[in-house]
Write an enzyme that holds these catalytic residues in place. Structure first.
Site, short mmCIF file in Angstrom:
data_model
loop_
_atom_site.label_atom_id
_atom_site.label_comp_id
_atom_site.label_asym_id
_atom_site.label_seq_id
_atom_site.Cartn_x
_atom_site.Cartn_y
_atom_site.Cartn_z
N ASP A 151 -2.32 -0.36 5.84
CA ASP A 151 -2.73 0.22 7.11
C ASP A 151 -4.23 0.39 7.29
O ASP A 151 -4.71 0.52 8.42
CB ASP A 151 -2.09 1.60 7.28
CG ASP A 151 -2.69 2.62 6.32
OD1 ASP A 151 -2.68 2.36 5.09
OD2 ASP A 151 -3.18 3.67 6.78
N ASP A 172 0.87 -1.18 0.00
CA ASP A 172 0.00 0.00 0.00
C ASP A 172 0.91 1.23 0.00
O ASP A 172 2.11 1.14 0.26
CB ASP A 172 -0.89 -0.04 1.24
CG ASP A 172 -1.70 1.22 1.43
OD1 ASP A 172 -2.31 1.70 0.47
OD2 ASP A 172 -1.68 1.75 2.56
N ASP A 175 -0.21 5.25 0.84
CA ASP A 175 -0.51 6.21 1.91
C ASP A 175 -0.72 5.49 3.24
O ASP A 175 -1.50 4.55 3.35
CB ASP A 175 -1.78 7.00 1.57
CG ASP A 175 -1.58 7.91 0.38
OD1 ASP A 175 -1.04 9.00 0.54
OD2 ASP A 175 -1.97 7.50 -0.75
#
Length: 248
Positions: free
Chosen positions: A196, A20, A22
């Site tokens: 996240d 991922d 961001d």
């Protein structure tokens, strides 16, 4: 599982790595366009790609072109827009069709953001998002508006960290990982996914289903991941250690 150990440094041996962006490789910012990829991060991902014989890809909610621009036209695969776009290192690219309803959605979100200080509209090729990190008091109104727009248009409602998005349905980060795993360079290796957000959970589950594992970045919470790192700084440190482990 909510309380997870950190991943071992040798986790990436014989693995395919999916990242991922961001909140995983870079800290979240109030404005998505404020994010930058510095020379150290670009070099780290390049080193990982080399150490893994090209078995590295980024899977992001950002558009493919946004990730490509941040990394300066990188040689690794990118899946953008939550799996609705895929760009391969050889130049091939697939993307879902943009529905006309998104133009109306962008207009209505813009009216709301203009009247609500701190709320931002992020227009994407296949979606539109309301960011309220700078206006947390607007969360309920932002979610209500996005929910109505998704219902009226028949598009998918996507939640995230301090944002809500209306986007084309039919894909997620799990389907993106499964698609990328079909590439000759990735096939036959264990997928490891780092992310996240709740938008990353489908990729965590897909990695586990294919014999690999997910690594949660951030605070403990219910997740399909098997490992956890506390934040971006710990993630970058672990990726450096994992790169060194691959060279031994």
């Amino acid at each position: 599982m909510t309380h997870l150990p950190p991943p071992p440094a040798d986790l990436l041996r014989d693995a395919a790595l999916f990242l991922d962006f961001d909140g995983t490789l870079v800290e979240l910012q109030e404005r998505p366009e404020a994010v930058r990829v510095d020379a150290r991060l670009a070099a780290l991902v390049a080193e990982l790609s080399q150490a893994l014989d090209g078995r590295v890809a980024i899977i992001s909610g950002r558009p493919v072109e946004g990730i490509r621009a941040l990394f300066g036209d990188p040689p690794f695969a990118i899946s953008g827009s939550h799996g609705l776009e895929v760009a391969w290192p050889d130049g091939r690219q697939t993307r879902a069709e943009r529905p006309a309803a998104l133009d109306i959605i962008v207009d209505r979100m813009t009216v709301f953001a203009t009247a609500t200080h701190g709320v931002l509209v992020e227009e994407k090729p296949l979606g539109a998002a309301l960011h309220y990190r700078a206006a947390p008091q607007a969360e309920a109104e932002a979610h209500a508006l996005a929910t109505r727009l998704a219902t009226d248009s028949g598009l998918h409602l996507q939640t995230g960290k301090m944002m809500i998005e209306v986007r084309v349905a039919g894909a997620d980060k799990g389907t993106a990982l499964a698609t990328l795993m079909q590439a000759p360079a990735m096939a036959g290796h264990r997928p490891v996914f780092l992310g996240d957000d709740d938008t990353d959970e489908p990729a965590m589950a897909a990695a586990a289903a294919l014999g690999g594992a997910g690594v949660l970045i951030g605070e403990p919470r219910p997740t399909a991941a098997a490992w956890r790192l506390a934040g971006v700084a710990d993630t970058l440190s672990w990726l450096h250690a994992a790169t060194e482990s691959l060279r031994r």
